[in-house]
Scaffold this active site. Structure first.
Site, PDB file in Angstrom:
ATOM      1  N   ARG A  39     -14.012 -23.735 -55.861  1.00  0.00           N
ATOM      2  CA  ARG A  39     -12.916 -24.217 -55.014  1.00  0.00           C
ATOM      3  C   ARG A  39     -12.402 -23.157 -54.031  1.00  0.00           C
ATOM      4  O   ARG A  39     -11.254 -23.233 -53.582  1.00  0.00           O
ATOM      5  CB  ARG A  39     -11.763 -24.755 -55.870  1.00  0.00           C
TER       6      ARG A  39
ATOM      7  N   LYS B  18     -14.311 -22.854 -39.003  1.00  0.00           N
ATOM      8  CA  LYS B  18     -15.068 -24.103 -39.119  1.00  0.00           C
ATOM      9  C   LYS B  18     -16.382 -23.819 -39.830  1.00  0.00           C
ATOM     10  O   LYS B  18     -17.166 -22.970 -39.390  1.00  0.00           O
ATOM     11  CB  LYS B  18     -15.353 -24.697 -37.738  1.00  0.00           C
TER      12      LYS B  18
ATOM     13  N   GLU C  16     -21.343 -20.217 -24.228  1.00  0.00           N
ATOM     14  CA  GLU C  16     -20.039 -20.270 -24.891  1.00  0.00           C
ATOM     15  C   GLU C  16     -19.055 -19.283 -24.262  1.00  0.00           C
ATOM     16  O   GLU C  16     -17.848 -19.507 -24.268  1.00  0.00           O
ATOM     17  CB  GLU C  16     -20.189 -19.997 -26.386  1.00  0.00           C
TER      18      GLU C  16
ATOM     19  N   LYS D 289     -10.314 -17.326 -28.116  1.00  0.00           N
ATOM     20  CA  LYS D 289     -10.465 -18.237 -29.253  1.00  0.00           C
ATOM     21  C   LYS D 289      -9.408 -17.980 -30.313  1.00  0.00           C
ATOM     22  O   LYS D 289      -8.856 -18.919 -30.891  1.00  0.00           O
ATOM     23  CB  LYS D 289     -11.856 -18.130 -29.861  1.00  0.00           C
TER      24      LYS D 289
ATOM     25  N   GLU E  16      -7.426 -28.204 -35.480  1.00  0.00           N
ATOM     26  CA  GLU E  16      -7.861 -29.027 -34.356  1.00  0.00           C
ATOM     27  C   GLU E  16      -7.121 -30.360 -34.292  1.00  0.00           C
ATOM     28  O   GLU E  16      -7.700 -31.412 -34.049  1.00  0.00           O
ATOM     29  CB  GLU E  16      -9.374 -29.272 -34.437  1.00  0.00           C
TER      30      GLU E  16
ATOM     31  N   ARG F  40      -6.789 -27.145 -29.874  1.00  0.00           N
ATOM     32  CA  ARG F  40      -8.054 -26.520 -30.252  1.00  0.00           C
ATOM     33  C   ARG F  40      -9.251 -27.361 -29.804  1.00  0.00           C
ATOM     34  O   ARG F  40     -10.345 -26.832 -29.612  1.00  0.00           O
ATOM     35  CB  ARG F  40      -8.106 -26.288 -31.769  1.00  0.00           C
TER      36      ARG F  40
ATOM     37  N   ASN G 220     -14.090 -27.607 -27.384  1.00  0.00           N
ATOM     38  CA  ASN G 220     -15.263 -28.472 -27.407  1.00  0.00           C
ATOM     39  C   ASN G 220     -15.716 -28.886 -26.016  1.00  0.00           C
ATOM     40  O   ASN G 220     -16.515 -29.826 -25.884  1.00  0.00           O
ATOM     41  CB  ASN G 220     -14.970 -29.723 -28.248  1.00  0.00           C
TER      42      ASN G 220
ATOM     43  N   HIS H 250     -19.254 -29.957 -25.522  1.00  0.00           N
ATOM     44  CA  HIS H 250     -19.867 -30.162 -26.830  1.00  0.00           C
ATOM     45  C   HIS H 250     -20.103 -31.624 -27.174  1.00  0.00           C
ATOM     46  O   HIS H 250     -21.037 -31.935 -27.925  1.00  0.00           O
ATOM     47  CB  HIS H 250     -19.013 -29.500 -27.916  1.00  0.00           C
TER      48      HIS H 250
ATOM     49  N   HIS I 238     -23.712 -32.061 -28.226  1.00  0.00           N
ATOM     50  CA  HIS I 238     -24.102 -32.445 -29.587  1.00  0.00           C
ATOM     51  C   HIS I 238     -24.952 -33.714 -29.583  1.00  0.00           C
ATOM     52  O   HIS I 238     -25.897 -33.852 -30.374  1.00  0.00           O
ATOM     53  CB  HIS I 238     -22.862 -32.654 -30.455  1.00  0.00           C
TER      54      HIS I 238
ATOM     55  N   HIS J 108     -28.422 -24.992 -29.356  1.00  0.00           N
ATOM     56  CA  HIS J 108     -27.022 -25.395 -29.190  1.00  0.00           C
ATOM     57  C   HIS J 108     -26.425 -24.965 -27.853  1.00  0.00           C
ATOM     58  O   HIS J 108     -25.829 -25.781 -27.142  1.00  0.00           O
ATOM     59  CB  HIS J 108     -26.183 -24.830 -30.337  1.00  0.00           C
TER      60      HIS J 108
END
Length: 379
Positions: free
Chosen positions: A132, A154, A196, A237, A247, A251, A255, A258, A262, A276
């Site tokens: 956990r 993330k 990026e 960032k 997010e 935030r 993206n 993206h 994606h 990517h």
């Protein structure tokens, strides 16, 4: 290290990610890896460290990292995964977690993710779910990971439905971005990471984008501008992450490019046909093009973004992707799996100009489909 084996403290820059009691540092600089042993000794006194990396990175950097940690922490056996996006899957996640359990890794121990975005996402997710939650440290070895994926917490894996759809927010305890590790990157990998960097200028820093237009050759050559670009990206960032960790708001600006990118990655099977950063580059041009279509920004803005990305050798158009990528309907199907979709409505990051990105909600899927069909017809 000097010839006599005496550690010399390299010049580094430290950027803080301000998350209250979970605050952590991003250490940036050539030779920063040699500082990692004492830092981990402070983070986990008497603890053990397990390194997760991939086969390519292990050949280049694993021995150096182990030397840096020797005498400061106890090392568990390293876990080495195959290189590439295909390792971000349930099978590899299970294997990594099982090896952590075989090594009897405890909550007070540390996982070190040595690699690019794939390793960081996979190792971070494994650390998030092991007992956990076990702390982990990011040691990014690609430009993309140093300026983006290693910062912000993330973590996750891909499924047949899309990219990063299973994961968790799990902040690292430390990020060490040793810029000397970038020297082993292929030109293609470095270019992909640079997309990026450009993103931060397009979001809300027009002056940074302008600086990149004039300084990109020095960044690619490895001069002082490279560390300046990485530090500026990390500061941007960290500021956004600190204001919106999960997010729920701003935030999402990170993206930019993206949502389209994606979808293109999914259409190419998450393969080497389109890595990517290349998907993000095309996605950013598509986002600016769609913004022009909606009358939000000038055609000159799209042209300027396209020209800079093309100057550094990045793809900027659907025509630059080899092989079949499906039709507009199939691309919309991929887009509908985007994590920003809310109750079936599309959310895109669009722009009112360079440095003026914003979150556009309830974007008409039919209009996006028509836009993609037009771009595909010109392919």
């Amino acid at each position: 290290m000097s010839d006599g084996g005496v550690a010399t403290r390299p010049a580094t820059e430290v950027v803080g990610v301000e998350l209250g009691t979970r605050r952590y540092d991003i250490v940036i600089g050539s030779g920063a890896l040699e500082e990692l042993g004492p830092r981990l000794g402070e983070l986990a006194p008497g603890g053990r460290v397990m390194i997760v990396t991939d086969e390519n990175v292990a050949r280049c950097h694993l021995e150096r990292l182990e030397r840096a940690l020797a005498g400061h922490v106890a090392l568990a056996p390293s876990v080495i995964v195959p290189p590439g996006e295909s390792s971000k899957c349930f099978g590899e996640l299970q294997r990594v977690v099982e090896e952590m359990l075989d090594a009897m890794l405890e909550r007070g121990d540390l996982v070190v993710a040595l690699g690019g975005g794939v390793v960081g996402d996979l190792a971070g997710f494994a650390a998030a779910i092991l007992r956990r939650g076990v702390r982990y440290v990011q040691v990014p070895t690609s430009l993309l990971a140093q300026v983006d994926s290693s910062v912000g917490g993330k973590t996750g894996i891909d499924t047949r439905h899309g990219k990063n759809l299973v994961g968790a927010f799990h902040q690292p305890a430390l990020v060490v971005a040793d810029t000397s590790l970038l020297d082993t990157l292929s030109p293609r990998e470095f270019r992909a990471g640079y997309a990026e960097v450009v993103k931060y200028g397009l979001i809300d820093a027009a002056s940074f984008f302008e600086w990149l237009e004039g300084s990109w050759r020095e960044i690619f050559a490895g001069g002082p501008a490279r560390e300046q670009a990485i530090a500026a990206s990390c500061r941007a960032k960290s500021r956004i992450v600190a204001s919106d960790e999960r997010e729920s708001g701003q935030r999402a600006l990170l993206n930019l490019g993206h949502t389209f990118g994606h979808a293109l990655e999914a259409a190419t099977g998450f393969s080497q046909r389109l890595v990517h950063g290349e998907g993000v580059a095309i996605g950013m041009v598509l986002a600016f093009g769609y913004s022009v279509r909606l009358g939000l920004c000038k055609p000159a803005d799209e042209s300027r973004v396209r020209a800079h990305l093309e100057a550094v050798g990045l793809p900027t158009d659907l025509a630059h992707i080899e092989g079949d990528i499906g039709d507009a309907e199939s691309l919309i199907d991929h887009i509908m799996q985007d994590k920003k979709v809310e109750r079936g409505s599309l959310t895109f990051i669009l722009a009112r100009g360079i440095g003026h990105a914003f979150i556009a909600r309830n974007v008409d899927a039919g209009d996006v489909r028509e836009y993609l069909a037009e771009r595909l017809s010109a392919r």
